[in-house]
Design an enzyme around this catalytic site. Sequence first.
Site, PDB file in Angstrom:
ATOM      1  N   LEU B 205       0.893  -1.158   0.000  1.00 20.59           N
ATOM      2  CA  LEU B 205       0.000   0.000   0.000  1.00 20.59           C
ATOM      3  C   LEU B 205       0.930   1.206   0.000  1.00 20.59           C
ATOM      4  O   LEU B 205       1.806   1.314   0.870  1.00 20.59           O
ATOM      5  CB  LEU B 205      -0.893   0.002   1.241  1.00 20.59           C
ATOM      6  CG  LEU B 205      -1.933   1.138   1.329  1.00 20.59           C
ATOM      7  CD1 LEU B 205      -3.120   0.689   2.181  1.00 20.59           C
ATOM      8  CD2 LEU B 205      -1.367   2.417   1.912  1.00 20.59           C
ATOM      9  N   GLY B 374       5.744   0.031  -9.866  1.00 20.68           N
ATOM     10  CA  GLY B 374       7.192  -0.194  -9.929  1.00 20.68           C
ATOM     11  C   GLY B 374       7.650  -0.777  -8.607  1.00 20.68           C
ATOM     12  O   GLY B 374       6.860  -1.295  -7.835  1.00 20.68           O
ATOM     13  N   SER B 375       8.920  -0.692  -8.321  1.00 19.55           N
ATOM     14  CA  SER B 375       9.415  -1.141  -7.026  1.00 19.55           C
ATOM     15  C   SER B 375       9.207  -0.013  -6.024  1.00 19.55           C
ATOM     16  O   SER B 375       8.850   1.102  -6.391  1.00 19.55           O
ATOM     17  CB  SER B 375      10.895  -1.477  -7.133  1.00 19.55           C
ATOM     18  OG  SER B 375      11.610  -0.284  -7.337  1.00 19.55           O
ATOM     19  N   HIS B 399       1.904  -4.880 -16.656  1.00 18.16           N
ATOM     20  CA  HIS B 399       1.346  -4.626 -15.325  1.00 18.16           C
ATOM     21  C   HIS B 399       2.361  -4.143 -14.301  1.00 18.16           C
ATOM     22  O   HIS B 399       1.989  -3.713 -13.224  1.00 18.16           O
ATOM     23  CB  HIS B 399       0.632  -5.873 -14.815  1.00 18.16           C
ATOM     24  CG  HIS B 399       1.537  -6.871 -14.153  1.00 18.16           C
ATOM     25  ND1 HIS B 399       2.712  -7.305 -14.708  1.00 18.16           N
ATOM     26  CD2 HIS B 399       1.441  -7.510 -12.965  1.00 18.16           C
ATOM     27  CE1 HIS B 399       3.281  -8.173 -13.906  1.00 18.16           C
ATOM     28  NE2 HIS B 399       2.550  -8.322 -12.845  1.00 18.16           N
ATOM     29  N   LYS B 475       4.684  -2.530   3.350  1.00 15.49           N
ATOM     30  CA  LYS B 475       4.972  -3.810   2.693  1.00 15.49           C
ATOM     31  C   LYS B 475       4.572  -4.951   3.610  1.00 15.49           C
ATOM     32  O   LYS B 475       4.786  -4.875   4.810  1.00 15.49           O
ATOM     33  CB  LYS B 475       6.479  -3.952   2.450  1.00 15.49           C
ATOM     34  CG  LYS B 475       7.064  -3.107   1.348  1.00 15.49           C
ATOM     35  CD  LYS B 475       6.562  -3.461  -0.007  1.00 15.49           C
ATOM     36  CE  LYS B 475       7.327  -4.577  -0.669  1.00 15.49           C
ATOM     37  NZ  LYS B 475       6.955  -4.689  -2.093  1.00 15.49           N
TER      38      LYS B 475
END
Lengths: 139, 476
Positions: B205, B374-375, B399, B475
Amino acid sequence: MIASGWEHFPHAADIGIRGFGPTRAAAFEQAALALTAVVTEPGRVVPREVVALICEADDDGALLVEWLNEIVYEMATRRMLFSRLEVALAGHALKGRAWGETIDAARHRPAVEVKGATYTALAVHQEGGRWIAQCVVDV
Amino acid sequence: MELSGWVQDEAYRWRRPPTGAMRVPAVIYASAALMAEMDDKVAEQIANVATLPGIVEAAYAMPDAHWGYGFPIGGVAAFDPDLGGVVSAGGVGFDISCGVRALHTGLRVGELRPLKEALADTLFGEVPAGVGSTGAISLAPAEMDAMLEGGAAWAVARGYGTSADLVRVEEQGRMAGALPDCVSDKAKNRQRREMGTLGSGNHYLEVQEVSEIFDRAAAAAFGLAQGDVVVSIHCGSRGLGHQIGTEFLRDMAKSAAGFGIALPDRELACAPLTSPVGERYLGAMRGAINCAMANRQIITHLTRAAFARIAPEAELSVLYDVSHNTCKLEEHQVGGVPRRLFVHRKGATRAFGPGHPDLPSDLRAVGQPVMIGGSMGTGSYMLVGAATAGERAFGSACHGAGRSMSRHQALRTWRGRAVIDELAGRGILIRSPSYRGVAEEAPGAYKDVTAVVDEADQAGLARKVARLKPHVCVKG
């Protein structure tokens, strides 16, 4: 004397788990420890409670996937981790016991949840007298 | 990737004519540079998909494609039920309907800065994340079935959000055709205490800032301006979807030979759409789609509660909610003829272009929002379905960034604490129950999301609208 043990092997997005030992059953037990090690260090998990598991399949490879998925299910629904395993095999039927404890986030620091065992890099075979049981698990 | 056998028919499109058991060509959307970097396994897997019965037009792979299970991640394939077409549990994947929901907050980045630490802590406290975490909701059997049939609409009816939220969710938040009876007791049991949980791995999130606008008109239509604060929620159908994937992969691998389907790879396990096992899977998978949408709806509610405590002036509304691992019945033009096809998207997103009838009326003129994660260090992108998208890969786009390094290697390269400190130095606050989890998800373990997004844009799959810079990341 053939030693038992486990290791992880790399996969692009997920993790490969491999157990080995003198017998097929020992390799299955070690593969399950390698599964625990995806989540946390097995040494941190105290074998307080035991859970009985049974499964069967049409071949060795499918049986390994079934066995690991039974443990994934127990981990998810009982909120447990397992550090001691016992497997008895009769053909492609498995009776097992798994000892472990409820997840303690502070002590186990679980890294990642396992979604399921897959057929990728799946192998159960003997190599120089040593049994190897391996596959990739989706995390 | 070995490029022999592939023909570059456009700057960003490669085609491999059918050989052997392939029924249709394989097509990859990527530049020569990305093709060269791509895993050989993608070529092998996408060619395998092209052998499945009833496949229409081509088997497609997106610019972020990488080695998956049966299908490559970033794979798209459509099947015609009248031509013996199949549904594949492997083609949908374990994390059924994993997707992204984006929320407006009504806040500007200047208002976020002084609240960031408190917001990070409150979101981390409010939204259950990580292994073994449980939600506040425990579903009794009848409620479980109602959730599987009702999706996000069920969650709204139970007080998690408002009906206005549903307008911006695919299928208006409720996937029709879900059959709770086809979902095993084990799958339901696995889900019982997991509603409203984020999960782990690459799920997150994030609180993000719109840091750059590429397409002013589309951004305005989406309600995005530079400096706006948005929230992105990435998660899926949790244990229920994982269990359904596991069980049907096994069942379909067993039954394939009986249907005369030769599986080049056990993970490609599939069954005819009209067969009993195929129909049962469709019913269960649609239940899992509803579960994922309900889950993101509940997490939206928890996110609102966190914002209400820290930034009461914030108003969180749904920008869009899209799923990445699905098989859906859609109408597409094939050679100028409309056909009803079952489109599998495995690690790929719908990207419907302007005018598509399934889009909410206020977005129909501009096209579908496409969120590409993305990361945690590099940011994400908002795109819009391109006008050509309907003719390209059945209206699909990539995606995410995709991993460039295994978790194994990432663990040997980074320490979680150091990753968190380094990102904090750049103003990105990470909250996670696991340092090891953070190390495995280190930004350096992912491909450059900008390169992937640029290629999707250049290939005409979807058009860049805005870049989103992370400020807070929870995370699992």
